[in-house]
Every structure is written in structure tokens, then in C-alpha cells.
Design a protein around this motif. Sequence first.
Motif, mmCIF file in Angstrom:
data_model
loop_
_atom_site.group_PDB
_atom_site.id
_atom_site.type_symbol
_atom_site.label_atom_id
_atom_site.label_comp_id
_atom_site.label_asym_id
_atom_site.label_seq_id
_atom_site.Cartn_x
_atom_site.Cartn_y
_atom_site.Cartn_z
ATOM 1 N N ALA A 231 8.406 3.326 2.538
ATOM 2 C CA ALA A 231 7.681 4.495 1.950
ATOM 3 C C ALA A 231 6.508 4.779 3.005
ATOM 4 O O ALA A 231 6.396 5.989 3.387
ATOM 5 N N ASP A 232 5.786 3.779 3.410
ATOM 6 C CA ASP A 232 4.801 3.670 4.301
ATOM 7 C C ASP A 232 5.463 4.297 5.861
ATOM 8 O O ASP A 232 4.592 4.925 6.478
ATOM 9 N N VAL A 238 5.380 12.798 2.931
ATOM 10 C CA VAL A 238 6.635 13.104 3.164
ATOM 11 C C VAL A 238 7.398 12.686 1.949
ATOM 12 O O VAL A 238 8.051 13.603 1.047
ATOM 13 N N CYS A 239 7.270 11.495 1.401
ATOM 14 C CA CYS A 239 7.814 10.932 0.223
ATOM 15 C C CYS A 239 7.331 12.001 -1.034
ATOM 16 O O CYS A 239 8.263 12.395 -1.794
ATOM 17 N N LEU A 240 6.275 12.312 -1.225
ATOM 18 C CA LEU A 240 5.424 13.133 -2.043
ATOM 19 C C LEU A 240 6.062 14.571 -2.166
ATOM 20 O O LEU A 240 6.480 15.089 -3.184
ATOM 21 N N LEU A 261 1.363 7.729 -6.150
ATOM 22 C CA LEU A 261 1.437 8.330 -5.070
ATOM 23 C C LEU A 261 0.804 9.465 -4.775
ATOM 24 O O LEU A 261 0.233 9.739 -3.710
ATOM 25 N N VAL A 262 0.586 10.302 -5.738
ATOM 26 C CA VAL A 262 -0.192 11.508 -5.669
ATOM 27 C C VAL A 262 -1.396 11.304 -5.280
ATOM 28 O O VAL A 262 -2.273 11.925 -4.192
ATOM 29 N N ASN A 263 -2.221 10.350 -5.977
ATOM 30 C CA ASN A 263 -3.635 10.018 -5.375
ATOM 31 C C ASN A 263 -3.609 9.394 -4.091
ATOM 32 O O ASN A 263 -4.569 9.801 -3.383
ATOM 33 N N LYS A 270 -1.311 7.767 3.858
ATOM 34 C CA LYS A 270 0.022 7.998 4.237
ATOM 35 C C LYS A 270 0.781 7.159 4.872
ATOM 36 O O LYS A 270 1.813 7.360 5.225
ATOM 37 N N GLY A 271 0.274 5.888 5.039
ATOM 38 C CA GLY A 271 1.221 4.807 5.347
ATOM 39 C C GLY A 271 0.894 4.652 6.906
ATOM 40 O O GLY A 271 -0.266 4.788 7.285
ATOM 41 N N VAL A 272 1.978 4.304 7.540
ATOM 42 C CA VAL A 272 1.789 3.993 9.149
ATOM 43 C C VAL A 272 1.057 4.940 9.708
ATOM 44 O O VAL A 272 0.136 4.771 10.701
#
Length: 295
Positions: A231-232, A238-240, A261-263, A270-272
Motif C-alpha cells: 500500500a505504501d 491511490v489506494c483510497l 487510511l482516510v486519516n 501517503k507512503g513512499v
Amino acid sequence: MKKIAVIGAGTMGNGIAHVFAQNDFQVNLIDVSQEQLDKALATIGKNMDRQVAKGSLTEAAKQKALSNLTTNTTIADGVKDAELVVEAATENIDLKLKIFHQLDEAAPASCILATNTSSISITKIAAATKRPELVIGMHFMNPVPVMKLVEIINGYATKREVTDSIVELSKTLGKVPCVVNDYPGFIANRILMPMINEAIYSLYEGVAGVQEIDTVMKLGMAHPMGPLQLADFIGLDVCLSILNVLYQGFGNQKYAPCPLLVNMVTAGFKGVKSGEGFYTYTPGSKDLIVSSRFK
């Protein structure tokens, strides 16, 4: 088809351009930002250097591939001679509809218009044009030069001849095409995103920690990467976005994005791409450190 235009010079766009150029297609990479285009060309060059170092690409082939690449900052000029356009802009429906309306006006009448969308309806995108029979999904996987799969998605009006030509084209790129139909999330993300969402819910509800969840899936299910790390890597934003498409498209609660995830996305984690998600990412380091927020 030998003349290809790629819209968007981000991670997916530069990867798609890389693969086409390496396979001796003439590629025009298009983005509104010249800075982004310059960055994309530098990234493609570095990625090809890695291929040369590994022996999977010769220096001469690298130079030939780079010579196949040109750039442009306007759609009108960039697609006027294209036989295929692959749109790889941000996963935003309004932006994609705007781009396809412009493509329809600027590209030759026989040009196939493909989108790299990972979840948005091909039929809806095609409706922004006067050539819906020539619109198709061509969903590459990240990193594009490495991953073999291309998910090919038929819109409601896509002609069989267009599908067949894109299947054969994908094979010439050394990819494995899989044809699917146009429903929310297609196949890849309809199956993947609920799994990622369930992993986030498991963390949110305190069932297990980040590392434990990823380790179970890697060692127990032979996944090369745990769902939270993946996910990261994809980008939590993008996942959201994809989960929202699934949730709205099916109206089923099982696709509702986890509040955690929303928070995280709202807060900019947002990950990487942002340096922190479920893990913390230090430039130049290969160490995977669980974010302090989950310790």
C-alpha cells in the motif's frame, strides 16, 4: 503502430515510455511541466543504466532507446501523428475526462486511445470522446519495465479489432496481456484493494502490528511484499481513490475505506512518495522501519 504518445511523465508514464522506447517504438512523452519531463527522462536513463549493469540491456540498445524518446508540453502538438495514445495521468476522473476530450479533438481519427487507469470506468472515459469504439484500458503494473502483466479492459463499445491489436502490441513489449471487462476495479484492484483494506482494518482494530501483518502474508501466503508495505508503495492516496471507486460503483459496505487510511491520506502520509506511511522511508536507505505512529 510505431508512433506512440504517452500522457503524463510521472512514475507510470515514464515507465510506459521506457518500455515502448526500448522496444523500438517512437515515443512522445507529454506533460504540462517541462521540469517533470526532464525528471522523467533522467529516471528512464538511470533505470536503463541499471539494466545495462545487470546485462539485460546493451549500451548500444540503451542509446537507441533513448533516441526514440521525445517530449512535448501540449497535447495538440504531442499527439498529432500518434497511432496510439496511452494516458497515464493522475487517477482523477475529471482530469481524465478532460484529457480524453482533448485527445479526441487532437489525435488522428484512426488513433487508438488507451488509459492506464487502475479502476475508473473505461466506458465513462470513452463517453468523453466521439470514438468510444477506439477507447480501451491498458493497465500496466508498477514498476512497468519489470512487471509482466498488462490488464486490458474493454469498454462497453470497444471494438474487437482494437482489443486484438492491443493484445498483440502488449506481447511485442514482452508483456503478458489479460483481457477483462469494464466493472469497478476490473480484476487486479477488485481483488487486491479489499485485501489491503482488510490489512489496514486489522491494524486499526489492534489485531496485529504492521510488521506482523506483513510477515504473515509474506511467509504464510508467499506474497513477495506484505499488504501494508505494498500500500505504501502504490501510494495510500491511490489506494483510497480506488477503494472509493469500488465503494461507489458497487454500493457495498465491504469496499468502504478504513477510517485509518482516510486519516493518513488526509494528514499527508501517503507512503513512499511522502516518505512515511505504515513504514518510514529514508532516501538512499534500504532499511524498512515501521512508522513510530504504529509502535
